[in-house]
Design an enzyme around this catalytic site. Structure first.
Site, short mmCIF file in Angstrom:
data_model
loop_
_atom_site.label_atom_id
_atom_site.label_comp_id
_atom_site.label_asym_id
_atom_site.label_seq_id
_atom_site.Cartn_x
_atom_site.Cartn_y
_atom_site.Cartn_z
N GLU A 21 -1.74 -1.96 -5.48
CA GLU A 21 -2.73 -0.77 -6.26
C GLU A 21 -2.68 0.04 -7.67
OE1 GLU A 21 -5.55 1.51 -3.19
OE2 GLU A 21 -3.55 1.67 -2.78
N ASP A 65 0.84 -0.80 0.00
CA ASP A 65 -0.03 -0.06 -0.35
C ASP A 65 1.20 0.86 -0.02
OD1 ASP A 65 -2.52 1.12 0.37
OD2 ASP A 65 -1.26 2.04 2.27
N ASP A 110 -2.38 1.79 6.83
CA ASP A 110 -2.40 1.15 5.84
C ASP A 110 -1.24 -0.41 6.03
OD1 ASP A 110 -2.09 3.30 4.89
OD2 ASP A 110 0.36 3.69 5.64
#
Ligand SMILES: [Zn+2]
Length: 282
Positions: A144, A60, A223
């Site tokens: 991501e 992340d 996170d």
């Protein structure tokens, strides 16, 4: 060269004669704030076999840390990002105070361009090094799917400098992933931070909420919770569809085509550190 510049001497430690002339797809001259560079784009198929590490990782990215993995390990944002941001802000202020068309303005602009160039080079070295070590220590990497188009939209300097670094990081992850036969998966960024990685329930939180606390008893760094969700989504994508996210990303053709010639990067690096996204800070 058909441009009348004549012969050029190649500076660098790699031998260009190692490659066949037909492997050289494009040669171009690039002007950077600190001089002229010659760029060779080479078509080279590189695949290096490695032993399985039996490890997977979810990443992340964020402003509080460059990345947090699914085990809660963090890689800090490098100091140069902050320092470079300060310097660029100062130089931008100086430039805006100079009279239009004046020599001093020209000098100030040159200074600013050099600062952008420097931070671009540092960013590239950093993201390349971190991506290499992530790929070396894992068989599967999930992260991501942050699109450059969305990233460029924001006008906050600190964030745009970080965005550029993440984008490069991702590009290097995918490059090294292909090179070392590792699986890299970009998962949709929706809900990764809001959902509980333990029970799947949605736990709404604002950006300032740093800890994920769920009624199921799960309490995690925000996170880390996101990274766990990212890894799980990545693993399920890999299992179901078999598309390992290996397709090249072309959002930034410039960067991708530079990577095609990555075997030369050691050489190109020292000469021409691409910083295709720095202009978004202007
Ligand atoms: Zn929960």
């Amino acid at each position: 060269d058909k441009k009348g510049i004549g012969r050029l001497r190649l500076v660098g430690s790699y031998d260009l004669h190692f490659y066949q002339p037909e492997q050289i797809k494009r040669v171009r001259l690039v002007r950077r704030a600190d001089g002229y560079y010659c760029q060779f784009i080479l078509s080279v198929d590189v695949q290096i076999k490695t032993e399985p590490t039996n490890k997977t990782i979810g990443l992340d990215v964020g402003l509080s840390a460059f990345y947090t993995d699914d085990q809660g390990n963090k890689v800090d944002n490098p100091k140069f990002l902050r320092k470079g941001e300060k310097k660029i802000k100062r130089l931008q202020r100086q430039l805006s105070r100079k009279q239009k068309g004046s020599n001093n303005r020209k000098k100030a602009r040159q200074k600013l361009a050099k600062a952008h160039l420097k931070i671009g080079r540092q960013r590239k070295e950093f993201s390349k090094r971190v991506a290499y070590s992530v790929i070396q220590s894992n068989d599967l990497v999930a992260y991501e799917d942050l699109r450059i188009k969305n990233l460029v939209k924001n006008h906050c300097l600190a964030k745009s400098i970080n965005d550029a670094a993440w984008y490069q990081f991702r590009t290097w992850l995918e490059y090294f992933g292909r090179k070392y036969g590792k699986v890299t998966i970009a998962v949709p960024p929706q809900y990764t931070s809001q959902n509980c990685s333990n029970c799947g329930k949605t736990v709404k939180k604002s950006l300032s909420t740093r800890t994920h606390v769920c009624s199921c008893g799960c309490q995690l760094d925000r996170d880390e919770n996101a990274a766990k969700n990212i890894l799980r989504m990545g693993l399920s994508t890999a299992g179901h569809t078999g598309t390992f996210g290996l397709e090249p990303i072309n959002a930034l053709g410039e960067l991708t085509s530079t990577l095609t010639g990555a075997i030369l990067l050691g050489q190109v690096d020292s000469l021409n550190k691409e910083s295709p996204v720095t202009s978004l800070c202007d």
